[in-house]
Design a protein around this motif. Sequence first.
Motif, mmCIF file in Angstrom:
data_model
loop_
_atom_site.group_PDB
_atom_site.id
_atom_site.type_symbol
_atom_site.label_atom_id
_atom_site.label_comp_id
_atom_site.label_asym_id
_atom_site.label_seq_id
_atom_site.Cartn_x
_atom_site.Cartn_y
_atom_site.Cartn_z
ATOM 1 N N GLU A 38 -3.884 11.206 -29.912
ATOM 2 C CA GLU A 38 -4.499 10.114 -31.348
ATOM 3 C C GLU A 38 -4.375 8.430 -30.457
ATOM 4 O O GLU A 38 -4.591 7.310 -30.530
ATOM 5 N N GLY B 143 5.537 12.309 -33.183
ATOM 6 C CA GLY B 143 4.922 13.277 -34.480
ATOM 7 C C GLY B 143 5.211 12.961 -35.870
ATOM 8 O O GLY B 143 6.543 13.118 -35.761
ATOM 9 N N GLY B 144 4.411 12.364 -36.557
ATOM 10 C CA GLY B 144 4.724 12.628 -37.811
ATOM 11 C C GLY B 144 4.908 11.302 -38.561
ATOM 12 O O GLY B 144 5.471 10.933 -39.960
ATOM 13 N N GLN C 70 0.753 1.796 -40.417
ATOM 14 C CA GLN C 70 0.316 3.450 -40.400
ATOM 15 C C GLN C 70 0.766 3.895 -42.231
ATOM 16 O O GLN C 70 1.795 3.968 -41.945
ATOM 17 N N PHE D 74 8.359 16.873 -38.494
ATOM 18 C CA PHE D 74 6.964 17.659 -39.501
ATOM 19 C C PHE D 74 6.901 18.873 -39.676
ATOM 20 O O PHE D 74 6.626 19.796 -40.192
ATOM 21 N N TRP E 266 -5.011 16.431 -35.965
ATOM 22 C CA TRP E 266 -4.995 16.251 -34.843
ATOM 23 C C TRP E 266 -4.590 16.639 -33.736
ATOM 24 O O TRP E 266 -4.687 15.950 -32.571
ATOM 25 N N LYS F 273 -9.713 11.231 -32.815
ATOM 26 C CA LYS F 273 -8.499 11.024 -33.666
ATOM 27 C C LYS F 273 -8.564 13.173 -34.348
ATOM 28 O O LYS F 273 -7.551 13.590 -35.014
HETATM 29 C C1 GAL Z 1 0.505 13.044 -39.010
HETATM 30 C C2 GAL Z 1 -0.880 11.506 -39.333
HETATM 31 C C3 GAL Z 1 -1.465 12.315 -38.129
HETATM 32 C C4 GAL Z 1 -0.738 12.603 -36.983
HETATM 33 C C5 GAL Z 1 0.585 13.261 -37.612
HETATM 34 C C6 GAL Z 1 1.120 13.646 -35.793
HETATM 35 O O1 GAL Z 1 1.334 12.212 -40.013
HETATM 36 O O2 GAL Z 1 -1.024 11.640 -40.570
HETATM 37 O O3 GAL Z 1 -2.178 11.094 -38.031
HETATM 38 O O4 GAL Z 1 -0.511 11.557 -35.893
HETATM 39 O O5 GAL Z 1 0.917 12.698 -38.493
HETATM 40 O O6 GAL Z 1 1.685 12.329 -35.019
#
Ligand code: GAL
Length: 446
Positions: A71, A99-100, A122, A228, A305, A370
């Motif tokens: 990322e 994450g998430g 974001q 997540f 990702w 990404k």
């Molecule tokens: C999601 C996001 C992705 C990625 C993922 C893990 O929510 O949309 O871009 O970053 O989390 O962190």
Amino acid sequence: MPGKTTPTRDLVNAALAHRSSRRETLKQAAALGLSAPLLGLLGTSGVSAQATPSAATGKLEIFSWWTSPGEAPALEALFKAYSAQYAGVKIVNAAVAGGGGGAAQAVLQTRLQGNNPPDSWQTHIGHELFDQYVSADYADPITDLYDSQGWRDVVPEDLLAQVTKDDQLYAVAVGVHRGNGFWYNKKVVADAGVTVGDTLTLDDFFKAADTFKAKGIPALALGSKDSFVGPQTFENTLLGAIGPESYNKLFAGDLGWDDQSVKDAMTSFAKMLDYVNSDHPALTWDGAVDLVIQGKGAFNSMGDWAYGEFVAKDVTDNIGWVSHPGSQGAFVLVVDCFTLPKGAPDAENARNWLQVIGTKEAQEAFNPLKGSIPARTDVDKTKFSKYHQWSMASFAKDALVPSVAHGEAASPQFKQTMYDATATFIVDKDVDAFSLALVDAAQSDA
Ligand code: GAL
């Protein structure tokens, strides 16, 4: 439940029709200078009503949760695109790890409530954007930017609809992730004598999983330390079991969370958990991706990702992919976008940031790293990997469904219940309790 997302052959068709007007748009864009290389673009085109780029100074604080090995370089590519035009502006990377966005979103809420927003943050299209930020009056519309940049003509209607409220547009989508990826280590799979074709059924998976179990390899690498991951694995399993139409019905209130088909999906999810690595509660999502890279796990169910991790670690050749078992023909949308805060401390810089990340060039630089595909459909596909081209094809023809785990399909309250109930379910595997929790949450939302 609000926020019904239309299943989307129709929407996709509309989007495709929309794309055919792209040529015209590009002509207009070219007339405006938009198709010229980024560098020095606005200084000469007169497109922007904002200050001459080179004159901009001060800072730009960007908030995200993009800190993993895959990322972070992708975010850096956006910064680079911005700095190429606005060298005098100091970028402050305010990313919060996790994450998430589990940790990041809580920090952001505190900042927003304390009237201390970053310059852009974001988020995801759909409910998350609307319920957490637009309705709460934390975000300003950027409709004029869409108009001046011609974005309505290059971004599919499915996506536009999910950043639009009361005719105003509120965020710039930078990338479209496919949430229902199922990644595997080619060598581990081949060594076990398992063949993975273009698709995988749940039965295929369980059969392979027994083979891996006998060899002492976790068939499903899981990193449930990130909150997540459980909900995402469940939503993918649910989608694979009931199909996109029924999946969408759940969020339109037309199918109950206690339907037998949903309960059966929960049972399948429980069974999948019999094949995971025992240290999953201590492992992050990218840690689990790493297990697959290292051959210590066979498969990983993850949004693409994960592909960003494979790129960052230079192992794309060793990795194969299919859709999460049974979910072929569907594309779980996880769309990352950035906002303009109400009262952004550096509003001019923030608007320039949004303009830059909406360009073709920035999206062509960001998305290969990404793992997502650009939100714009006018990109040069040859700049993208085989995986990206596969995902673009899926986006164009498959049923698009929103992710609950990433905040798009349902309210933040429903999402939270899903997170809590999944965490409990991973431990107790109580189907009735899981189902009841979601029925209750859906009722409160209705
Ligand atoms: C999601 C996001 C992705 C990625 C993922 C893990 O929510 O949309 O871009 O970053 O989390 O962190």
